[in-house]
Write a protein that holds these residues in place. Structure first.
Motif, PDB file in Angstrom:
ATOM      1  N   TYR A 134      11.012  -4.823   5.636  1.00 24.65           N
ATOM      2  CA  TYR A 134      10.798  -3.422   5.160  1.00 24.65           C
ATOM      3  C   TYR A 134       9.748  -3.076   6.160  1.00 24.65           C
ATOM      4  O   TYR A 134       8.965  -3.802   6.780  1.00 24.65           O
ATOM      5  N   SER A 163      10.963   2.038   4.617  1.00 24.63           N
ATOM      6  CA  SER A 163      12.753   1.900   4.644  1.00 24.63           C
ATOM      7  C   SER A 163      13.042   0.510   4.838  1.00 24.63           C
ATOM      8  O   SER A 163      12.210  -0.408   5.682  1.00 24.63           O
ATOM      9  N   LYS A 164      14.147  -0.018   4.768  1.00 21.02           N
ATOM     10  CA  LYS A 164      14.679  -1.181   4.989  1.00 21.02           C
ATOM     11  C   LYS A 164      14.973  -1.337   6.634  1.00 21.02           C
ATOM     12  O   LYS A 164      15.554  -0.461   7.110  1.00 21.02           O
ATOM     13  N   ILE A 238       9.097  -7.936   0.462  1.00 19.32           N
ATOM     14  CA  ILE A 238       9.159  -6.707   1.550  1.00 19.32           C
ATOM     15  C   ILE A 238       8.875  -7.577   2.596  1.00 19.32           C
ATOM     16  O   ILE A 238       9.446  -7.389   3.754  1.00 19.32           O
TER      17      ILE A 238
END
Length: 367
Positions: A134, A163-164, A238
């Motif tokens: 991310y 966001s990814k 993440i």
């Protein structure tokens, strides 16, 4: 007994037999065992290493570091209750999973106590191996300023905060200050490209060019194993930092292994899945503590600007944080450790006395 008594803040003063200085890092202290004790333990405990391998006792502490400083609390609180035990429990869990799934070994040979590892000497690869799924933190700050190239990788336009990423990114940086490598500044934590590593693989302590591909594979596999396991707990992995090194197997061959810690709240960002889907970022890692510090002090630039290190050190030294701040961090660490391992984290009344007792009785390492 007060809560601060349950905190293991000083971990470099244990009476472990050693003829080398104790190496004390931000969180762990390392005691190199004598040659005789190393040899004896390898024989007695049947460790799968050559008989002349150097062994060390690694003792974790409950100290908390952020922005390269150690922080403390009011009332003599020199660390975070349960933090050390939680970190070790999480690392142990992931290392075991890696081994079960055939990834690679770690430097850990034995776990005598929740705060203690017996490790074999490894030759570290001089790379902080960072994996990102991310875009957040320092990468987002740079992206928001218009940067699009990270470690030789170009990112597309139009990404949004938290966001990814389109793919899992590997964004390595230097571990320590490396000198004399063309195109790599002589500073700690400098972003590097794969080409930097390929062109100077021996300067980064790789044994061969082929091992660069192996480290990248182990990095991705390790990330995926942890991300999948966390997803089952509705937690999102993440980004994280891995470290690698070389050890000798029993036959004397070099093998690349995972070292230090993996997938912990200190080395990774972990977000709550349910909250993320609702549009909120809830950190189950040290990132929450870092954000709190940035909001707690009137001039956050001191914490972010490396040119203001003297002011930053004074800030950490002269400001005792409220106890509830440290207890919130304690809850974050213990909760995620119990989620990951499925086991209760028990706070020891006197961790140091327990460690001394075990290392004396069961390992004969204390006179």
């Amino acid at each position: 007994m007060s809560l601060s008594d349950k905190v293991l803040a000083v971990n470099n003063d244990l009476p472990i037999r050693t003829d080398a200085p104790v190496h004390s890092g931000k969180v762990r202290s390392v005691y190199w065992l004598t040659q005789a004790d190393s040899k004896r333990l390898i024989e007695e405990k049947g460790y799968n290493v050559p008989s002349d391998t150097a062994l060390a006792i690694m003792v974790i502490s409950d100290r908390i570091s952020a922005f390269d400083c150690i922080w403390h609390g009011e009332g003599g609180m020199k660390g975070v209750p349960g933090k050390g035990a939680a970190l070790n429990a999480i690392s142990n869990h992931w290392f075991k999973l890696f081994k079960e799934q055939g990834l690679a070994d770690s430097h850990i040979l034995d776990i005598p106590h929740p705060f203690v590892w017996i490790v074999q000497k490894a030759q570290p690869v001089m790379i902080e191996a960072i994996c990102r799924q991310y875009i957040t933190g320092s990468m987002w700050r740079s992206y928001a300023k218009g940067e699009r190239e990270f470690c030789g990788i170009n990112l597309p336009e139009g990404l949004t905060k938290d966001s990814k990423l389109p793919t899992l990114l590997q964004t390595p940086s230097t571990k320590g200050i490396l000198k004399g490598i063309p195109g790599v500044p002589e500073a700690d934590d400098v972003n590097i490209t794969r080409k930097n590593i390929e062109d100077n693989f021996s300067a980064f302590n790789f044994k061969s060019v082929d091992d660069i591909g192996l480290y990248e594979k182990l990095l991705t596999q390790g990330f995926d194993v942890i991300a999948s396991a966390l997803a089952e707990l509705d937690q999102i992995f993440i980004d994280t930092k891995f470290e690698f090194g070389y050890v000798k197997d029993k036959a004397g061959n070099d093998k690349l292994i995972y070292m230090d810690e993996v997938g912990t709240p200190d080395s990774s960002r972990i977000w709550d899945g349910e909250e993320y889907r609702a549009g909120n970022v809830v950190e189950n890692s040290k990132e929450g503590f870092r954000q709190l510090l940035l909001n707690h002090f009137p001039d956050p630039d001191i914490l972010l600007n490396k040119d203001r290190m003297a002011e930053r050190e004074a800030l950490a030294r002269d400001n005792a944080l409220p106890v509830d701040v440290l207890m919130n961090v304690s809850k974050t660490y213990i909760d995620i450790a119990e989620k990951v391992t499925g086991q209760k984290i028990v706070l020891s009344d006197n961790p140091k006395a327990e460690i001394v007792d075990i290392l004396r009785q069961q390992y004969q390492l204390i006179d």
